[in-house]
Design an enzyme around this catalytic site. Structure first.
Site: not given
Ligand code: URA
Length: 236
Positions: A101
């Protein structure tokens, strides 16, 4: 055998969609014959000429980046946000393997080698993805067990996983939890914690398989060694 447009894209010439256009426009010649229909397959031994130039396979590159917060895990962004690809100094058409993310930090691998990316992403290879999450609240033993056994997100049960409380701060009502998963669903870790009523305040990926952040500050990257690439290929 591989579809011609896929082969051209994987050689690093252009995107698969662009390769399809070039084929339809009659700009691709395979062993002296103009190909203007999609569906043709090649072995890789053919002489392929595009726009009058002999197609050469691009050398493969592999990078490990310590992704900072506020960077998008993508090749391009319609909102003009900075991408992980822009942090790497290369003229090759590399792309990130999997996703972190915008606000997640840590290990992200990038390459122009589709097969390498497939091996790393393939669920059968059970590659560890180790995350450290700062939570809004102190996790209980019961919640840890629920996560370990696989919580349900969007009606689908997650696989069993490893979960460990690393640190708790009862004064500020937060804690640090390590979670090791093999899947890669969208926002998986955040949604897994949400499933037991906890919000993720910060998320960092500390390890993917053999790849850790050792020696890499935020925003820094390094090339993988041939030995590391071979380790992943040995999983095939
Ligand atoms: N899980 C998430 O919620 N975000 C990420 O960036 C990676 C795994």
């Amino acid at each position: 055998m591989e579809r011609l447009q896929k082969f051209i894209a994987e050689a690093g010439y252009c995107s698969r969609r662009k390769a399809e256009e070039l084929i339809k426009q009659g700009k691709v010649i395979v062993n002296g014959k103009v190909i203007n229909e999609l569906g043709v397959k090649v072995t890789g031994k053919e002489k392929i000429i595009i726009n009058g130039i002999l197609l050469k396979k691009e050398t493969k590159e592999y990078y490990l980046l310590n992704k900072p917060r506020g960077i998008i895990t993508s090749v391009s962004d319609d909102k003009n946000r900075k991408t992980v690809v822009e942090l790497i100094n290369t003229n090759k058409r590399i792309y990130p393997i999997g996703r972190l993310d915008y606000d997640t930090t840590g290990v992200i691998l990038l390459t122009n080698d589709g097969e390498f990316a497939n091996i790393l992403m393939h669920p059968n290879n059970n590659i560890d993805k180790v995350y450290l999450a700062k939570l809004d609240g102190v996790i209980t033993g019961k919640e840890i067990n629920q996560l370990k056994n696989g919580v349900v997100i969007d009606g689908v049960k997650c696989e069993k996983c490893r979960v460990k409380l690393r640190k708790k701060d009862t004064k500020n009502n937060t804690c640090m939890v390590e979670i090791v998963i093999h899947e890669g669903r969208n926002h998986q870790v955040k949604r897994m914690f949400q499933a037991v009523g906890l919000n993720v305040l910060k998320l960092k990926r500390e390890r993917v398989g053999i790849f850790t952040l050792d020696g890499l500050k935020s925003g820094e990257y390094r090339k993988l060694t041939p030995k590391e690439v071979a380790v992943i290929y040995s999983l095939r």
